[in-house]
Write an enzyme that holds these catalytic residues in place. Structure first.
Site, short mmCIF file in Angstrom:
data_model
loop_
_atom_site.label_atom_id
_atom_site.label_comp_id
_atom_site.label_asym_id
_atom_site.label_seq_id
_atom_site.Cartn_x
_atom_site.Cartn_y
_atom_site.Cartn_z
N HIS A 63 2.18 37.92 -20.26
CA HIS A 63 1.34 38.93 -19.58
C HIS A 63 1.75 39.06 -18.12
O HIS A 63 1.47 38.18 -17.31
CB HIS A 63 -0.13 38.52 -19.73
CG HIS A 63 -1.09 39.50 -19.16
ND1 HIS A 63 -2.38 39.17 -18.79
CD2 HIS A 63 -0.97 40.83 -18.89
CE1 HIS A 63 -3.00 40.24 -18.32
NE2 HIS A 63 -2.16 41.25 -18.36
N GLU B 184 1.21 35.27 -17.13
CA GLU B 184 0.25 34.46 -17.90
C GLU B 184 0.89 34.27 -19.28
O GLU B 184 1.18 35.24 -19.98
CB GLU B 184 -1.08 35.25 -18.00
CG GLU B 184 -2.27 34.46 -18.45
CD GLU B 184 -3.56 35.29 -18.39
OE1 GLU B 184 -3.51 36.54 -18.45
OE2 GLU B 184 -4.64 34.68 -18.32
N ASN C 166 -8.10 38.43 -17.35
CA ASN C 166 -9.07 39.50 -17.57
C ASN C 166 -10.45 38.99 -17.95
O ASN C 166 -11.43 39.71 -17.83
CB ASN C 166 -8.53 40.50 -18.59
CG ASN C 166 -7.52 41.43 -17.92
OD1 ASN C 166 -7.70 41.80 -16.77
ND2 ASN C 166 -6.46 41.76 -18.61
#
Ligand code: CAA
Length: 288
Positions: A143, A155, A193
């Site tokens: 990510h 990530e 997130n």
């Protein structure tokens, strides 16, 4: 451990383009695939603009810039991906679309050495990996953050099926691409997130409830917490539709209604106020 020499990126959008650019800057050949030729042209144009700007600012020599640009190829032909030894998928955040791509990737890349990474920002890696029959242990979350050339993090997310070797190699490749890799387990939203989006959602609640106007909400978070952008400006930067979508993924994945998007956020999306990309979200963005 063999070095990655060619990285294929599926999807020529902002994220895919950024990933190809940082790969090329790390001396890894990049092949950008997109079914839409117009998206490839836009991606090529943006690469040239950003790399030329780096030369103008004295951050890159002209010969290095030319070598970087020459090591990126753009294609709409799936066959052109065949020589790649690493794949990063960066298409829309739609599980069905991603599953269709991972099925095809597993059929195309049968060598056990080829890692099939996804840049998803919230969809379950375990779920995506189920589509890669026989290759689910090679599926991993990689990510990146927007804008990819600037943001320092990758990530790295292991699905339930991902092998330790694949996670280790993903950490190594991320570092080679100039990023700091940090690991997270496969729960909705991962770490980034899971924490960022509820904060952004809360900023919409604060606005909706009249706690303060958007300029004050953002100003307080910028000056009081040293954020580079306030949460509402950041929502416009990411896209309000993307923020609302990720909140729904969190609500479904974490089995909790407290993560549903704020009604005001949903309303702005319904009205087509999607943020920077549509010219207006919380704030207005006059065409340049
Ligand atoms: N692409 C490439 N480079 C860009 C860029 C872009 N879209 N936007 C800015 N830059 C570069 C500039 O060229 C400049 O580079 P140099 O330092 O080499 O000159 C550098 O970034 C700083 O830009 P500016 O001086 O114009 O502006 P700034 O200092 O205000 O920084 C910013 C801009 C880096 C975007 C900063 O505001 C910031 O860090 N904002 C927060 C970004 C963030 O949180 N991103 C994560 C979003 S969440 C996500 O991606 C994950 C998800 O799953 C939703």
């Amino acid at each position: 451990m063999s070095e990655v020499s060619t990285l294929a990126v599926i999807g020529a959008g902002q994220m895919g383009g950024g990933i190809a650019q940082v790969a090329a800057q790390a001396r890894i050949n990049a092949v950008v695939f997109d079914a839409a030729p117009a998206a490839l042209d836009k991606c090529r144009g943006l690469h040239k603009k950003l790399i030329d700007r780096a030369v103008e600012k004295g951050k890159l020599s002209r010969s290095d810039a030319d070598a970087t640009l020459a090591s990126i190829t753009y294609t709409s032909r799936w066959e052109d991906l065949a020589g790649a030894d690493w794949v990063v998928e960066a298409v829309v955040e739609d599980l069905a679309v991603k599953k269709a791509i991972f099925k095809r990737l597993a059929e195309t890349f049968t060598s056990d050495r080829v890692v099939l990474a996804t840049n998803t920002s919230s969809i379950s890696i375990t779920d995506i990996a189920t589509a890669a029959a026989g290759a689910s242990h090679r599926v991993v979350g990689m990510h990146f953050f927007y804008p990819v050339p600037v943001m320092g993090l990758v990530e790295v997310i292991n699905g339930l099926q991902t092998s330790k070797d694949v996670v280790d190699r993903t950490v190594a490749l991320s570092a080679r691409m100039g990023k700091t890799p940090l690991k997270a387990n496969d729960r909705a939203g991962f770490v980034s997130n899971r924490i960022l989006m509820p904060m952004i959602n809360e900023a919409f609640y604060a606005w909706m409830e009249g706690v303060a106007e958007p300029e004050a909400i953002d100003g307080i978070m910028k000056l009081g917490c040293n954020f580079p952008m306030g949460p509402l400006r950041l929502a416009d930067f990411i896209g309000l539709d993307t923020c609302a979508h990720i909140m729904n993924v969190l609500a479904d994945g974490l089995n909790s209604e407290r993560y549903r998007p704020c009604p005001l956020l949903r309303q702005l999306v319904t009205a087509g106020r999607l943020g920077e990309k549509s010219g207006r979200g919380v704030f207005e963005y006059p065409a340049k």
